[in-house]
Design a protein around this motif. Structure first.
Motif, PDB file in Angstrom:
ATOM      1  N   ARG A 114     -26.382 -46.771  47.282  1.00 39.22           N
ATOM      2  CA  ARG A 114     -26.099 -46.820  45.849  1.00 39.22           C
ATOM      3  C   ARG A 114     -27.279 -46.305  45.027  1.00 39.22           C
ATOM      4  O   ARG A 114     -27.112 -45.524  44.090  1.00 39.22           O
ATOM      5  CB  ARG A 114     -25.781 -48.256  45.428  1.00 39.22           C
ATOM      6  N   VAL A 115     -28.481 -46.741  45.395  1.00 34.99           N
ATOM      7  CA  VAL A 115     -29.664 -46.343  44.634  1.00 34.99           C
ATOM      8  C   VAL A 115     -29.930 -44.845  44.781  1.00 34.99           C
ATOM      9  O   VAL A 115     -30.206 -44.147  43.791  1.00 34.99           O
ATOM     10  CB  VAL A 115     -30.891 -47.155  45.074  1.00 34.99           C
ATOM     11  N   THR A 116     -29.855 -44.328  46.008  1.00 33.39           N
ATOM     12  CA  THR A 116     -30.124 -42.904  46.199  1.00 33.39           C
ATOM     13  C   THR A 116     -29.076 -42.039  45.505  1.00 33.39           C
ATOM     14  O   THR A 116     -29.395 -40.964  44.991  1.00 33.39           O
ATOM     15  CB  THR A 116     -30.208 -42.557  47.690  1.00 33.39           C
ATOM     16  N   ARG A 117     -27.829 -42.502  45.474  1.00 39.34           N
ATOM     17  CA  ARG A 117     -26.789 -41.747  44.767  1.00 39.34           C
ATOM     18  C   ARG A 117     -27.063 -41.735  43.265  1.00 39.34           C
ATOM     19  O   ARG A 117     -26.969 -40.684  42.601  1.00 39.34           O
ATOM     20  CB  ARG A 117     -25.418 -42.369  45.047  1.00 39.34           C
ATOM     21  N   ALA A 118     -27.421 -42.881  42.700  1.00 38.58           N
ATOM     22  CA  ALA A 118     -27.714 -42.945  41.267  1.00 38.58           C
ATOM     23  C   ALA A 118     -28.941 -42.104  40.927  1.00 38.58           C
ATOM     24  O   ALA A 118     -28.970 -41.411  39.904  1.00 38.58           O
ATOM     25  CB  ALA A 118     -27.915 -44.394  40.841  1.00 38.58           C
ATOM     26  N   ALA A 119     -29.967 -42.154  41.779  1.00 41.83           N
ATOM     27  CA  ALA A 119     -31.169 -41.351  41.548  1.00 41.83           C
ATOM     28  C   ALA A 119     -30.854 -39.859  41.605  1.00 41.83           C
ATOM     29  O   ALA A 119     -31.403 -39.062  40.835  1.00 41.83           O
ATOM     30  CB  ALA A 119     -32.238 -41.702  42.583  1.00 41.83           C
ATOM     31  N   ALA A 120     -29.955 -39.479  42.518  1.00 39.42           N
ATOM     32  CA  ALA A 120     -29.563 -38.073  42.632  1.00 39.42           C
ATOM     33  C   ALA A 120     -28.857 -37.594  41.361  1.00 39.42           C
ATOM     34  O   ALA A 120     -29.044 -36.450  40.925  1.00 39.42           O
ATOM     35  CB  ALA A 120     -28.652 -37.888  43.838  1.00 39.42           C
ATOM     36  N   ASP A 121     -28.049 -38.442  40.751  1.00 34.93           N
ATOM     37  CA  ASP A 121     -27.388 -38.080  39.505  1.00 34.93           C
ATOM     38  C   ASP A 121     -28.370 -38.018  38.341  1.00 34.93           C
ATOM     39  O   ASP A 121     -28.187 -37.250  37.393  1.00 34.93           O
ATOM     40  CB  ASP A 121     -26.283 -39.087  39.183  1.00 34.93           C
ATOM     41  N   TRP A 122     -29.410 -38.835  38.411  1.00 33.27           N
ATOM     42  CA  TRP A 122     -30.364 -38.937  37.301  1.00 33.27           C
ATOM     43  C   TRP A 122     -31.407 -37.829  37.310  1.00 33.27           C
ATOM     44  O   TRP A 122     -31.788 -37.300  36.261  1.00 33.27           O
ATOM     45  CB  TRP A 122     -31.048 -40.303  37.376  1.00 33.27           C
ATOM     46  N   LEU A 123     -31.900 -37.470  38.493  1.00 29.98           N
ATOM     47  CA  LEU A 123     -33.019 -36.528  38.602  1.00 29.98           C
ATOM     48  C   LEU A 123     -32.820 -35.233  37.813  1.00 29.98           C
ATOM     49  O   LEU A 123     -33.733 -34.824  37.080  1.00 29.98           O
ATOM     50  CB  LEU A 123     -33.315 -36.219  40.069  1.00 29.98           C
ATOM     51  N   PRO A 124     -31.664 -34.532  37.915  1.00 29.04           N
ATOM     52  CA  PRO A 124     -31.534 -33.278  37.163  1.00 29.04           C
ATOM     53  C   PRO A 124     -31.708 -33.459  35.657  1.00 29.04           C
ATOM     54  O   PRO A 124     -32.162 -32.539  34.965  1.00 29.04           O
ATOM     55  CB  PRO A 124     -30.110 -32.814  37.505  1.00 29.04           C
ATOM     56  N   ARG A 125     -31.376 -34.627  35.143  1.00 29.69           N
ATOM     57  CA  ARG A 125     -31.500 -34.881  33.708  1.00 29.69           C
ATOM     58  C   ARG A 125     -32.943 -35.118  33.294  1.00 29.69           C
ATOM     59  O   ARG A 125     -33.262 -35.106  32.097  1.00 29.69           O
ATOM     60  CB  ARG A 125     -30.641 -36.091  33.336  1.00 29.69           C
ATOM     61  N   LEU A 126     -33.813 -35.340  34.266  1.00 31.38           N
ATOM     62  CA  LEU A 126     -35.224 -35.546  33.978  1.00 31.38           C
ATOM     63  C   LEU A 126     -36.033 -34.263  34.089  1.00 31.38           C
ATOM     64  O   LEU A 126     -37.254 -34.272  33.879  1.00 31.38           O
ATOM     65  CB  LEU A 126     -35.800 -36.587  34.944  1.00 31.38           C
ATOM     66  N   LEU A 127     -35.355 -33.172  34.418  1.00 31.89           N
ATOM     67  CA  LEU A 127     -36.026 -31.891  34.610  1.00 31.89           C
ATOM     68  C   LEU A 127     -35.665 -30.918  33.497  1.00 31.89           C
ATOM     69  O   LEU A 127     -34.609 -31.024  32.876  1.00 31.89           O
ATOM     70  CB  LEU A 127     -35.639 -31.302  35.967  1.00 31.89           C
ATOM     71  N   GLY A 128     -36.565 -29.953  33.275  1.00 33.26           N
ATOM     72  CA  GLY A 128     -36.311 -28.941  32.259  1.00 33.26           C
ATOM     73  C   GLY A 128     -36.826 -27.587  32.706  1.00 33.26           C
ATOM     74  O   GLY A 128     -37.516 -27.468  33.734  1.00 33.26           O
ATOM     75  N   PRO A 129     -36.504 -26.529  31.966  1.00 32.29           N
ATOM     76  CA  PRO A 129     -36.946 -25.177  32.328  1.00 32.29           C
ATOM     77  C   PRO A 129     -38.458 -25.097  32.492  1.00 32.29           C
ATOM     78  O   PRO A 129     -39.217 -25.626  31.682  1.00 32.29           O
ATOM     79  CB  PRO A 129     -36.468 -24.329  31.136  1.00 32.29           C
ATOM     80  N   GLY A 130     -38.867 -24.453  33.575  1.00 35.20           N
ATOM     81  CA  GLY A 130     -40.288 -24.242  33.815  1.00 35.20           C
ATOM     82  C   GLY A 130     -41.002 -25.371  34.522  1.00 35.20           C
ATOM     83  O   GLY A 130     -42.201 -25.267  34.812  1.00 35.20           O
ATOM     84  N   ASP A 131     -40.290 -26.457  34.829  1.00 35.25           N
ATOM     85  CA  ASP A 131     -40.937 -27.585  35.507  1.00 35.25           C
ATOM     86  C   ASP A 131     -41.334 -27.217  36.927  1.00 35.25           C
ATOM     87  O   ASP A 131     -40.719 -26.359  37.573  1.00 35.25           O
ATOM     88  CB  ASP A 131     -40.007 -28.798  35.553  1.00 35.25           C
ATOM     89  N   ARG A 132     -42.378 -27.906  37.411  1.00 30.33           N
ATOM     90  CA  ARG A 132     -42.849 -27.758  38.785  1.00 30.33           C
ATOM     91  C   ARG A 132     -42.744 -29.137  39.418  1.00 30.33           C
ATOM     92  O   ARG A 132     -43.568 -30.023  39.161  1.00 30.33           O
ATOM     93  CB  ARG A 132     -44.292 -27.234  38.794  1.00 30.33           C
ATOM     94  N   LEU A 133     -41.724 -29.310  40.255  1.00 32.11           N
ATOM     95  CA  LEU A 133     -41.387 -30.606  40.823  1.00 32.11           C
ATOM     96  C   LEU A 133     -41.984 -30.766  42.210  1.00 32.11           C
ATOM     97  O   LEU A 133     -41.624 -30.039  43.134  1.00 32.11           O
ATOM     98  CB  LEU A 133     -39.863 -30.776  40.892  1.00 32.11           C
ATOM     99  N   GLY A 134     -42.874 -31.735  42.376  1.00 32.97           N
ATOM    100  CA  GLY A 134     -43.425 -32.056  43.680  1.00 32.97           C
ATOM    101  C   GLY A 134     -42.552 -33.064  44.397  1.00 32.97           C
ATOM    102  O   GLY A 134     -42.114 -34.049  43.798  1.00 32.97           O
ATOM    103  N   VAL A 135     -42.314 -32.843  45.678  1.00 34.40           N
ATOM    104  CA  VAL A 135     -41.377 -33.668  46.436  1.00 34.40           C
ATOM    105  C   VAL A 135     -42.096 -34.371  47.579  1.00 34.40           C
ATOM    106  O   VAL A 135     -42.754 -33.738  48.404  1.00 34.40           O
ATOM    107  CB  VAL A 135     -40.222 -32.806  46.996  1.00 34.40           C
ATOM    108  N   SER A 136     -41.949 -35.692  47.624  1.00 34.35           N
ATOM    109  CA  SER A 136     -42.454 -36.517  48.719  1.00 34.35           C
ATOM    110  C   SER A 136     -41.531 -36.343  49.927  1.00 34.35           C
ATOM    111  O   SER A 136     -40.761 -35.391  49.999  1.00 34.35           O
ATOM    112  CB  SER A 136     -42.520 -37.972  48.245  1.00 34.35           C
ATOM    113  N   TRP A 137     -41.566 -37.289  50.850  1.00 32.27           N
ATOM    114  CA  TRP A 137     -40.706 -37.165  52.022  1.00 32.27           C
ATOM    115  C   TRP A 137     -40.221 -38.536  52.457  1.00 32.27           C
ATOM    116  O   TRP A 137     -40.531 -39.542  51.814  1.00 32.27           O
ATOM    117  CB  TRP A 137     -41.435 -36.463  53.168  1.00 32.27           C
ATOM    118  N   GLY A 138     -39.458 -38.563  53.537  1.00 33.73           N
ATOM    119  CA  GLY A 138     -38.957 -39.804  54.094  1.00 33.73           C
ATOM    120  C   GLY A 138     -37.458 -39.945  53.951  1.00 33.73           C
ATOM    121  O   GLY A 138     -36.783 -39.127  53.324  1.00 33.73           O
TER     122      GLY A 138
END
Length: 335
Positions: A114-138
């Protein structure tokens, strides 16, 4: 749908598989009637003159092909009373609080999903043009990436924050980064080196190579991050992946370690708890993870409250996606 060579249905395949090749009309029609016109499956079956089972198959196939995505607005979860209280207590910009699965009393698989699904829906709304998104792992980040909608963000760069390490279930760092980049339509910068080298000298030499140096410069320039903070238990991801031994992490716990961010340990105040392996690691440093414009921590499952608190206190988090149970534990920690 069960499909054989050249797209031909195998014996016993569903009604969907018996459609003429490349005839997508029934899928589209069923999806339109169900999601736009609000008809139920019996009404659609009558309208299309097919069985109710065929309607269910058409709808399932439409979802499987990515034509339909059921979306519950993240504003619902961000407006939760617990979210507001959590932000006020911990100084977060925003929090998304998902209710735990009522039949999952330990807060394990179902609630994590449930949490990962909600986070997946939320993440694109937290990003904007020109952003540089660093990604962890796991596992948490990988599951979130799997559920991310196809929502391109203009001029986005997605950057792997730490070197590669073999991982079970395919959630290696490069897989997390590549999948997020694909779903978000961004340029992908992978860090093409091992996470842990056999010596500091080898780490330093490899880091100095021009192509690796450029990749390290890119990860240092991220303005946003998405991350998980792991536990320091004996079965923690850093132990199962061979980064740290069970003895080393036990000693680190004795020294106050409670969480793991990109392979590096932190204490309850979010300060580093160094281990000998760090001199042989290639990846983002804890200092480089602080002070981002947006840093989304995805915290789900048992034992995640203490690591989440440490990550927040250390300045690694601006936004938190989690479950009711974790939030209640976080608030209890401040009582």
């Amino acid at each position: 749908m069960s499909v054989g060579p050249l797209g031909k249905a195998k014996p016993g395949a569903t009604d969907v598989a018996r459609l003429p090749p490349r005839d997508d009309t029934p899928f589209v029609e069923a999806a339109w009637l169900y999601y736009h016109d609000g008809l139920n499956q019996n009404e659609i079956a009558e309208r299309m003159r097919i069985s109710r089972g065929s309607v269910a198959n058409y709808l399932n196939e439409a979802r499987a092909r990515g034509w339909v995505r059921v979306h519950l607005d993240s504003d619902v979860f961000r407006g939760h009373r617990l979210a507001a209280e959590l932000c006020a207590v911990y100084g977060l910009a925003e929090a998304l609080v998902v209710p735990d699965d009522p039949v999952d009393p330990e807060g394990t698989a179902a609630s994590v999903a449930r949490v990962t699904r909600a986070a997946a829906d939320w993440l694109p709304r937290l990003l904007g043009p020109g952003d540089r998104l660093g990604v962890s792992w796991g596992a948490t980040i990988y599951r979130m990436a799997q559920q991310l909608p196809n929502m391109p963000v203009p001029d986005l760069t997605v950057i792997q924050l730490l070197g590669s390490r073999p991982a079970a279930l395919g959630f290696a760092a490069e897989a997390c980064t590549a999948m997020l980049a694909q779903r978000l339509g961004g340029q992908c910068i992978n860090l093409h080196v091992p996470l842990v080298l056999s010596s500091k000298a080898l780490r330093d030499a490899l880091s100095a190579e021009p192509v690796v140096r450029d990749q390290l410069d890119a990860l240092a320039g991220c303005n946003k991050t998405v991350l998980a903070c792991g536990t320091c238990d004996a079965d923690a991801h850093v132990v199962r992946s061979g980064i740290l031994s069970a003895e080393t992490i036990a000693d680190a716990r004795d020294d106050g370690a409670v969480g793991v961010i990109c392979g590096r340990l932190i204490d309850s105040a979010g300060q580093p708890v160094p281990t000998e392996v760090e001199d042989r690691m290639i990846g983002v440093t804890l200092d480089q993870m602080r002070g981002k414009d947006m840093a989304l921590l995805v915290a789900a499952g048992p034992g995640r409250a203490a690591p989440a608190k440490a990550a927040i206190k250390g300045g690694f988090v601006t936004h938190l996606a989690t479950s009711t149970r974790v939030v209640e534990e976080l608030l209890e920690m401040t009582a």
